[in-house]
Write an enzyme that holds these catalytic residues in place. Sequence first.
Site, PDB file in Angstrom:
ATOM      1  CE  LYS A  92      36.115  43.901  50.585  1.00  0.00           C
ATOM      2  NZ  LYS A  92      36.372  43.113  49.295  1.00  0.00           N
ATOM      3  CG  ASN A 152      40.222  38.758  44.663  1.00  0.00           C
ATOM      4  OD1 ASN A 152      40.094  38.381  45.821  1.00  0.00           O
ATOM      5  ND2 ASN A 152      41.166  39.295  43.754  1.00  0.00           N
ATOM      6  CE1 TYR A 159      38.572  46.364  51.721  1.00  0.00           C
ATOM      7  CE2 TYR A 159      38.817  45.761  54.063  1.00  0.00           C
ATOM      8  CZ  TYR A 159      38.766  45.475  52.836  1.00  0.00           C
ATOM      9  OH  TYR A 159      39.354  44.118  52.334  1.00  0.00           O
TER      10      TYR A 159
HETATM   11  P1  NAD Z   1      45.941  43.271  46.376  1.00  0.00           P
HETATM   12  O1  NAD Z   1      46.164  44.875  46.382  1.00  0.00           O
HETATM   13  O2  NAD Z   1      47.315  42.408  46.303  1.00  0.00           O
HETATM   14  O3  NAD Z   1      45.195  42.769  44.972  1.00  0.00           O
HETATM   15  C1  NAD Z   1      44.280  43.676  44.431  1.00  0.00           C
HETATM   16  C2  NAD Z   1      43.578  43.274  43.287  1.00  0.00           C
HETATM   17  O4  NAD Z   1      42.534  43.997  42.707  1.00  0.00           O
HETATM   18  C3  NAD Z   1      44.741  43.455  42.107  1.00  0.00           C
HETATM   19  O5  NAD Z   1      44.855  42.228  41.332  1.00  0.00           O
HETATM   20  C4  NAD Z   1      44.538  44.640  41.064  1.00  0.00           C
HETATM   21  O6  NAD Z   1      44.803  44.686  40.196  1.00  0.00           O
HETATM   22  C5  NAD Z   1      42.943  44.535  41.655  1.00  0.00           C
HETATM   23  N1  NAD Z   1      42.443  45.986  41.498  1.00  0.00           N
HETATM   24  C6  NAD Z   1      42.585  46.851  42.572  1.00  0.00           C
HETATM   25  N2  NAD Z   1      41.872  48.220  41.828  1.00  0.00           N
HETATM   26  C7  NAD Z   1      41.657  47.999  40.650  1.00  0.00           C
HETATM   27  C8  NAD Z   1      40.821  48.678  39.712  1.00  0.00           C
HETATM   28  N3  NAD Z   1      40.500  49.989  39.911  1.00  0.00           N
HETATM   29  N4  NAD Z   1      40.188  48.055  38.652  1.00  0.00           N
HETATM   30  C9  NAD Z   1      40.775  46.648  38.262  1.00  0.00           C
HETATM   31  N5  NAD Z   1      41.111  46.079  39.376  1.00  0.00           N
HETATM   32  C10 NAD Z   1      41.540  46.438  40.380  1.00  0.00           C
HETATM   33  O7  NAD Z   1      44.882  43.030  47.395  1.00  0.00           O
HETATM   34  P2  NAD Z   1      44.390  41.651  48.152  1.00  0.00           P
HETATM   35  O8  NAD Z   1      44.832  41.701  49.454  1.00  0.00           O
HETATM   36  O9  NAD Z   1      45.014  40.378  47.066  1.00  0.00           O
HETATM   37  O10 NAD Z   1      42.897  41.645  47.864  1.00  0.00           O
HETATM   38  C11 NAD Z   1      42.050  41.070  47.145  1.00  0.00           C
HETATM   39  C12 NAD Z   1      40.762  41.015  47.773  1.00  0.00           C
HETATM   40  O11 NAD Z   1      40.608  40.510  49.005  1.00  0.00           O
HETATM   41  C13 NAD Z   1      40.330  42.501  47.860  1.00  0.00           C
HETATM   42  O12 NAD Z   1      38.890  42.351  47.652  1.00  0.00           O
HETATM   43  C14 NAD Z   1      40.305  42.632  49.367  1.00  0.00           C
HETATM   44  O13 NAD Z   1      39.460  43.683  49.574  1.00  0.00           O
HETATM   45  C15 NAD Z   1      40.130  41.353  49.975  1.00  0.00           C
HETATM   46  N6  NAD Z   1      40.645  41.184  51.226  1.00  0.00           N
HETATM   47  C16 NAD Z   1      42.098  41.335  51.242  1.00  0.00           C
HETATM   48  C17 NAD Z   1      42.597  41.035  52.773  1.00  0.00           C
HETATM   49  C18 NAD Z   1      44.060  41.360  53.217  1.00  0.00           C
HETATM   50  O14 NAD Z   1      44.243  41.006  54.211  1.00  0.00           O
HETATM   51  N7  NAD Z   1      44.763  40.924  52.182  1.00  0.00           N
HETATM   52  C19 NAD Z   1      41.713  40.691  53.876  1.00  0.00           C
HETATM   53  C20 NAD Z   1      40.291  40.641  53.400  1.00  0.00           C
HETATM   54  C21 NAD Z   1      39.809  40.776  52.240  1.00  0.00           C
END
Ligand code: NAD
Length: 245
Positions: A157, A88, A153
């Site tokens: 994906k 994730n 990005y």
């Molecule tokens: P967030 O920024 O709240 O959390 C991101 C997580 O990834 C954190 O736990 C962080 O520790 C980890 N992370 C980031 N960089 C890292 C690194 N270099 N090494 C290890 N861990 C790392 O983001 P989120 O919104 O919860 O996103 C989680 C996933 O969901 C991602 O893959 C994101 O692309 C995807 N996503 C999010 C959304 C949204 O709208 N929030 C939409 C579609 C997809």
Amino acid sequence: MLRNKVAVVTGGTRGIGLEIVRTFKENHAEVILFGSKEETVNKAIEILKNEGYEVSGYYPNLNNYEEIKNTIDDIIKRYGHIDILVNNAGISANKKIEETTSEDFSKIMNINVNAIFNVTKAVVPYMKKNKGGVILNTSSMVSIYGQPSGVGYPASKFAVNGLTKSLSRELAPFNIRVNAVAPGVTKTDMIATLPEEQIKPIIQSIPMGRIGEPKDVANAFLFLASDMASYVTGNILSVDGAARS
Ligand code: NAD
């Protein structure tokens, strides 16, 4: 739904990942979360402890295969098996191409794609040995339509979907299911950094009239991780309130 299962969740310290960890715990899984640093891992463990959930955590460099392999070996020593892997962890981008450096582009591919390869490669031999498992990847709605800025990005994906579909076919004979969840805009820190003028039109374009909650997304992961999805593999499950652009 996950009793006796051991799950590893990368990016489990906040946002969608933290909600996946919480949802898996609510469903009686043993959960190990990964984060990027000790402080954030400890903070997440503390939050969950206050809610009555025991989890352990690690912070391997997701771009260092040896470090990940040692971590996974350690988890196997402690828990005996890994039944569910959730890849994730991810970062986003929204700069125009002229402002994006090749380092920016590589960084996003390193976290969003190469890290999935590394962690999955370290876990698969144990899943094969255990005669089954579930691998789930966090994709995004932009993996279907792209987005008008931050090209790294959506490119990353699209690659996540490619990994998901290809590995589902490679690993199906070993009873390992591989799926992805493609969230739409979801209320996490990742979205909090977007300027108001970017968020507003997004909400207006969502037929369900709201952005997603982390729980909306975590529940899709729960279904795919569980035996309820026993014949579901190679899918990219959209969880986006019908926002398909
Ligand atoms: P967030 O920024 O709240 O959390 C991101 C997580 O990834 C954190 O736990 C962080 O520790 C980890 N992370 C980031 N960089 C890292 C690194 N270099 N090494 C290890 N861990 C790392 O983001 P989120 O919104 O919860 O996103 C989680 C996933 O969901 C991602 O893959 C994101 O692309 C995807 N996503 C999010 C959304 C949204 O709208 N929030 C939409 C579609 C997809």
